[in-house]
Scaffold this motif. Sequence first.
Motif, PDB file in Angstrom:
ATOM      1  N   LEU A   5       1.026  -1.257   0.101  1.00 14.12           N
ATOM      2  CA  LEU A   5       0.126  -0.015   0.023  1.00 14.12           C
ATOM      3  C   LEU A   5       0.749   1.330  -0.083  1.00 14.12           C
ATOM      4  CD1 LEU A   5      -2.657  -1.269   2.397  1.00 14.12           C
ATOM      5  CD2 LEU A   5      -2.616  -1.237   0.048  1.00 14.12           C
ATOM      6  N   SER A   6       2.259   1.112   0.478  1.00 13.94           N
ATOM      7  CA  SER A   6       3.167   2.432   0.197  1.00 13.94           C
ATOM      8  C   SER A   6       4.317   1.870  -0.152  1.00 13.94           C
ATOM      9  CB  SER A   6       2.843   2.815   1.835  1.00 13.94           C
ATOM     10  OG  SER A   6       3.765   4.022   1.854  1.00 13.94           O
ATOM     11  N   HIS A   7       4.839   2.589  -1.015  1.00 16.08           N
ATOM     12  CA  HIS A   7       6.372   2.420  -1.506  1.00 16.08           C
ATOM     13  C   HIS A   7       6.870   3.803  -1.917  1.00 16.08           C
ATOM     14  CE1 HIS A   7       9.617   1.011  -3.858  1.00 16.08           C
ATOM     15  NE2 HIS A   7       9.620  -0.148  -3.303  1.00 16.08           N
ATOM     16  N   PRO A   8       8.055   4.096  -1.611  1.00 17.37           N
ATOM     17  CA  PRO A   8       8.524   5.422  -2.047  1.00 17.37           C
ATOM     18  C   PRO A   8       8.557   5.798  -3.323  1.00 17.37           C
ATOM     19  CG  PRO A   8      10.253   4.128  -0.714  1.00 17.37           C
ATOM     20  CD  PRO A   8       9.012   3.504  -1.101  1.00 17.37           C
ATOM     21  N   VAL A   9       8.162   4.826  -4.289  1.00 14.87           N
ATOM     22  CA  VAL A   9       8.356   5.225  -5.728  1.00 14.87           C
ATOM     23  C   VAL A   9       6.938   5.905  -6.165  1.00 14.87           C
ATOM     24  CG1 VAL A   9      10.111   3.694  -6.484  1.00 14.87           C
ATOM     25  CG2 VAL A   9       7.491   2.902  -6.595  1.00 14.87           C
ATOM     26  N   PHE A  10       5.842   5.696  -5.267  1.00 21.95           N
ATOM     27  CA  PHE A  10       4.604   5.972  -5.470  1.00 21.95           C
ATOM     28  C   PHE A  10       4.441   7.473  -5.405  1.00 21.95           C
ATOM     29  CE2 PHE A  10       2.715   1.782  -3.886  1.00 21.95           C
ATOM     30  CZ  PHE A  10       3.177   1.196  -4.917  1.00 21.95           C
ATOM     31  N   ALA A  11       5.437   8.083  -4.428  1.00 18.54           N
ATOM     32  CA  ALA A  11       5.446   9.668  -4.371  1.00 18.54           C
ATOM     33  C   ALA A  11       6.140  10.355  -5.388  1.00 18.54           C
ATOM     34  CB  ALA A  11       5.904   9.891  -2.754  1.00 18.54           C
ATOM     35  N   VAL A  12       6.697   9.772  -6.352  1.00 17.96           N
ATOM     36  CA  VAL A  12       7.430  10.507  -7.343  1.00 17.96           C
ATOM     37  C   VAL A  12       6.608  11.043  -8.381  1.00 17.96           C
ATOM     38  CG1 VAL A  12       9.160   9.966  -9.224  1.00 17.96           C
ATOM     39  CG2 VAL A  12       9.371   8.920  -7.016  1.00 17.96           C
ATOM     40  N   PRO A  13       6.807  12.355  -8.500  1.00 22.64           N
ATOM     41  CA  PRO A  13       5.907  12.920  -9.571  1.00 22.64           C
ATOM     42  C   PRO A  13       6.101  12.364 -10.834  1.00 22.64           C
ATOM     43  CG  PRO A  13       7.116  14.653  -8.383  1.00 22.64           C
ATOM     44  CD  PRO A  13       7.673  13.228  -7.998  1.00 22.64           C
ATOM     45  N   GLY A  14       4.869  11.804 -11.556  1.00 28.12           N
ATOM     46  CA  GLY A  14       4.581  11.137 -12.849  1.00 28.12           C
ATOM     47  C   GLY A  14       4.755   9.658 -12.597  1.00 28.12           C
ATOM     48  N   PHE A  15       5.094   9.128 -11.763  1.00 30.49           N
ATOM     49  CA  PHE A  15       5.298   7.578 -11.632  1.00 30.49           C
ATOM     50  C   PHE A  15       4.007   6.952 -12.053  1.00 30.49           C
ATOM     51  CE2 PHE A  15       5.242   3.642  -9.478  1.00 30.49           C
ATOM     52  CZ  PHE A  15       6.393   3.059 -10.233  1.00 30.49           C
ATOM     53  N   GLY A  16       2.704   7.402 -11.964  1.00 31.66           N
ATOM     54  CA  GLY A  16       1.690   6.913 -12.433  1.00 31.66           C
ATOM     55  C   GLY A  16       1.766   6.463 -13.993  1.00 31.66           C
ATOM     56  N   ARG A  17       2.397   7.185 -14.834  1.00 31.92           N
ATOM     57  CA  ARG A  17       2.626   6.819 -16.185  1.00 31.92           C
ATOM     58  C   ARG A  17       3.376   5.638 -16.289  1.00 31.92           C
ATOM     59  NH1 ARG A  17       3.818  11.920 -19.682  1.00 31.92           N
ATOM     60  NH2 ARG A  17       3.062  10.445 -21.259  1.00 31.92           N
ATOM     61  N   ALA A  18       3.981   5.039 -15.237  1.00 33.49           N
ATOM     62  CA  ALA A  18       4.376   3.652 -15.347  1.00 33.49           C
ATOM     63  C   ALA A  18       3.556   2.669 -15.767  1.00 33.49           C
ATOM     64  CB  ALA A  18       5.124   3.212 -13.997  1.00 33.49           C
ATOM     65  N   SER A  19       2.259   2.852 -15.851  1.00 32.17           N
ATOM     66  CA  SER A  19       1.299   2.070 -16.245  1.00 32.17           C
ATOM     67  C   SER A  19       0.709   2.351 -17.604  1.00 32.17           C
ATOM     68  CB  SER A  19      -0.003   1.525 -15.183  1.00 32.17           C
ATOM     69  OG  SER A  19      -0.341   2.797 -15.045  1.00 32.17           O
ATOM     70  N   GLU A  20       1.383   3.507 -18.169  1.00 29.22           N
ATOM     71  CA  GLU A  20       0.739   3.909 -19.452  1.00 29.22           C
ATOM     72  C   GLU A  20       1.676   3.862 -20.468  1.00 29.22           C
ATOM     73  OE1 GLU A  20      -0.805   7.774 -18.428  1.00 29.22           O
ATOM     74  OE2 GLU A  20      -2.276   7.045 -17.029  1.00 29.22           O
ATOM     75  N   ASP A  21       2.974   4.816 -20.293  1.00 29.07           N
ATOM     76  CA  ASP A  21       3.982   4.928 -21.539  1.00 29.07           C
ATOM     77  C   ASP A  21       5.122   5.460 -20.960  1.00 29.07           C
ATOM     78  OD1 ASP A  21       2.993   7.285 -20.794  1.00 29.07           O
ATOM     79  OD2 ASP A  21       2.894   8.243 -22.285  1.00 29.07           O
ATOM     80  N   ARG A  22       5.606   5.041 -19.601  1.00 29.25           N
ATOM     81  CA  ARG A  22       6.830   5.527 -19.360  1.00 29.25           C
ATOM     82  C   ARG A  22       7.459   4.163 -18.692  1.00 29.25           C
ATOM     83  NH1 ARG A  22       6.417   9.435 -22.188  1.00 29.25           N
ATOM     84  NH2 ARG A  22       6.505  11.515 -21.525  1.00 29.25           N
TER      85      ARG A  22
END
Length: 174
Positions: free
Chosen positions: A123-140
């Motif tokens: 439920l919590s990991h340091p990478v989740f707080a990185v700006p733009g990390f949500g795009r890891a499931s899209e195109d990054r």
Amino acid sequence: MSPGVIAAFDNPDALVAALRAARDAGWRRMDAYAPYPVPEAAKLLGATGARVAWIAIGAGLFGAALAYATQWWLSVHAYPLNVGGRPLHALPAFLPATTIVAVLWAAAGALIGMLALNRLPRLSHPVFAVPGFGRASEDRFFLCLFAGDPGLDAREALHLLRRQKPLSLAELPG
């Protein structure tokens, strides 16, 4: 001190090149995040599915043995019925249920084993707080170098990843 550094790339080839550079520089505590499987990156990270397969096989064999033993115990000892002259221990009659239970246990074992080996749900990991990390499931494509490797620190990670020309570079929040 930062727990690590993360870099974003726009294609899997750049991610693989950065992974190679990090491995050559001595980094071992690293992880990659991508919107789809990148087999070469998985190989560089040393990821294999073999442990999950062995867990599934073990669970399936255990489930099959349990189902067969239950049927045998009930038919031979607990409630023996002679129906139409068949033997009390009738192997062909026990196989369908044994197979079904084995498949069920193997699937459940694979799911639980995969979740446990991946330490999920997280439920919590340091990478989740990185700006733009949500795009890891899209195109990054992201490469994270974690602090803790002997002789390596966040400054060296920043320098190494900067040479790979990422789209963005950030330190993980502490």
